[in-house]
Design a protein around this motif. Structure first.
Motif, short mmCIF file in Angstrom:
data_model
loop_
_atom_site.label_atom_id
_atom_site.label_comp_id
_atom_site.label_asym_id
_atom_site.label_seq_id
_atom_site.Cartn_x
_atom_site.Cartn_y
_atom_site.Cartn_z
N THR A 10 0.82 -1.21 0.00
CA THR A 10 0.00 0.00 0.00
C THR A 10 0.86 1.26 0.00
O THR A 10 2.00 1.26 0.46
CB THR A 10 -0.92 0.04 1.23
N ASP A 11 0.27 2.33 -0.54
CA ASP A 11 0.89 3.67 -0.53
C ASP A 11 2.27 3.70 -1.19
O ASP A 11 3.19 4.35 -0.70
CB ASP A 11 0.99 4.21 0.90
N ALA A 12 2.41 2.99 -2.30
CA ALA A 12 3.66 3.08 -3.06
C ALA A 12 3.79 4.48 -3.65
O ALA A 12 2.80 5.13 -3.98
CB ALA A 12 3.66 2.04 -4.18
N ILE A 13 5.04 4.93 -3.77
CA ILE A 13 5.28 6.25 -4.38
C ILE A 13 6.10 6.12 -5.67
O ILE A 13 6.36 7.12 -6.34
CB ILE A 13 5.98 7.21 -3.39
N ASP A 14 6.49 4.88 -6.01
CA ASP A 14 7.21 4.65 -7.26
C ASP A 14 7.18 3.16 -7.56
O ASP A 14 7.02 2.33 -6.65
CB ASP A 14 8.66 5.13 -7.14
N LEU A 15 7.32 2.82 -8.83
CA LEU A 15 7.34 1.41 -9.26
C LEU A 15 8.43 1.21 -10.30
O LEU A 15 8.62 2.05 -11.18
CB LEU A 15 6.00 1.01 -9.87
#
Length: 320
Positions: free
Chosen positions: A113-118
């Motif tokens: 949850t709440d990723a800021i980049d991939l």
């Protein structure tokens, strides 16, 4: 190329910026397949195709509007079984997180949850997260099943990349639990004309130093000069100076704008947890020792009642 399922949150066919950000991130790890549900789903196709959706799976039924969450989970699970994607991306809204969690449980997969980049990785997508009240940045990946990942708004610049956008109708059989929680009434939220807090590129917030509900007009004036959303600290909300829906912090909303301006906010960890991933932070506070200055990219020590109106006037003057 592996396909990536992207859940599209839209309002009557109008696609918000967070959904377009998901398509941009999805292209880093595979080929985006969008899922649009409910009234206006087919109206999203052109926008989604313009931003990289190779396919758009659509379905409309009264259940999406009449009942909470579960019908959407049923549809997303149907899409998952049809596509067999390398990952499923969902916006990090309150509803989005519930949809993602329910889906992950159903398909026996891990959730981030709440990723800021991939980024693509040898063993699956790698997500960057801001954790422990934004005190640390970590890189995580799911070790079991298909990754289900929710992504915070303003995590990526929207990048158009025209694709086929082939429309395919989903055939969804709703589960018995889909009608468990019925929506009995709706009350439209009064529009302020400002952007949604969690999606805004600029957020102007006020805290205890604003010293009264009537003084939030100063904060609103600065926000309006910038086309920004208005936020508030927990202290300001608890005092009844501004609505709870505008609270930024660990017990409020998390924001990650390009620019965050904190006025009269000391910077307690509770508040920092909700805005620490902002790209540029500006703080205005008369206390030179306020913790917010440890976090700020730019700090102004002084009375916000002197500084904020001058800043507003200066911005309006430059706008001509």
């Amino acid at each position: 190329m592996a396909e990536v399922l992207v859940y599209i949150d839209h309002v009557d066919g109008a696609v918000g910026k967070p959904a377009l950000e998901l398509l941009t991130l999805a292209r880093r790890i595979g080929e985006p397949v969008a899922v649009a549900l409910g009234d206006g789903a087919t109206d999203t196709v052109d926008t989604l195709a313009e931003h990289g959706a190779a396919r758009v799976l659509t379905h409309d039924a009264s259940e999406y509007a009449d009942y909470l969450v579960v019908p959407k989970v049923d549809a997303l699970q149907t899409a998952y079984e049809q596509v067999s994607p390398a990952a499923v991306l969902v916006p990090s809204s309150a509803e989005g997180k519930e949809i993602a969690a329910r889906l992950a449980l159903r398909i026996g997969s891990g959730i981030i949850t709440d990723a800021i980049d991939l980024q693509a990785g040898e063993e699956g997508p790698v997500a960057t997260q801001s954790v422990f009240a934004a005190s640390f940045t970590t890189k995580s990946r799911v070790s079991r099943g298909t990754p289900v990942i929710t992504v915070k708004p303003n995590s990526a610049a929207v990048d158009a990349a025209p694709a086929a956008g082939a429309v395919e109708a989903l055939s969804v059989a709703f589960s018995d639990k889909a009608t468990g929680t019925k929506v009995t009434s709706r009350t439209p939220r009064a529009s302020t004309g400002r952007p949604e807090l969690t999606e805004a590129a600029i957020v102007v917030s006020g805290g205890r130093g604003v010293n009264g509900a009537e003084n939030f007009a100063i904060i609103e004036a600065l926000a309006d000069s910038l086309g920004a959303a208005v936020g508030a600290s927990r202290a300001a909300v608890d005092a009844g100076w501004y609505p709870h829906t505008n609270q930024v912090g660990q017990t409020g909303k998390s924001v990650s704008p390009q620019l965050y301006i904190a006025n009269g906010i000391s910077g307690a960890i509770q508040h920092r947890a909700g805005m620490q991933t902002s790209k540029i932070i500006v703080a205005v506070n008369k206390d030179a020792e306020a913790p917010i200055f440890e976090l700020a990219d730019y700090g102004v020590v002084g009375d916000l009642f002197d500084i904020v109106p001058q800043l507003t006037d200066g911005i309006n003057a430059r706008k001509g």
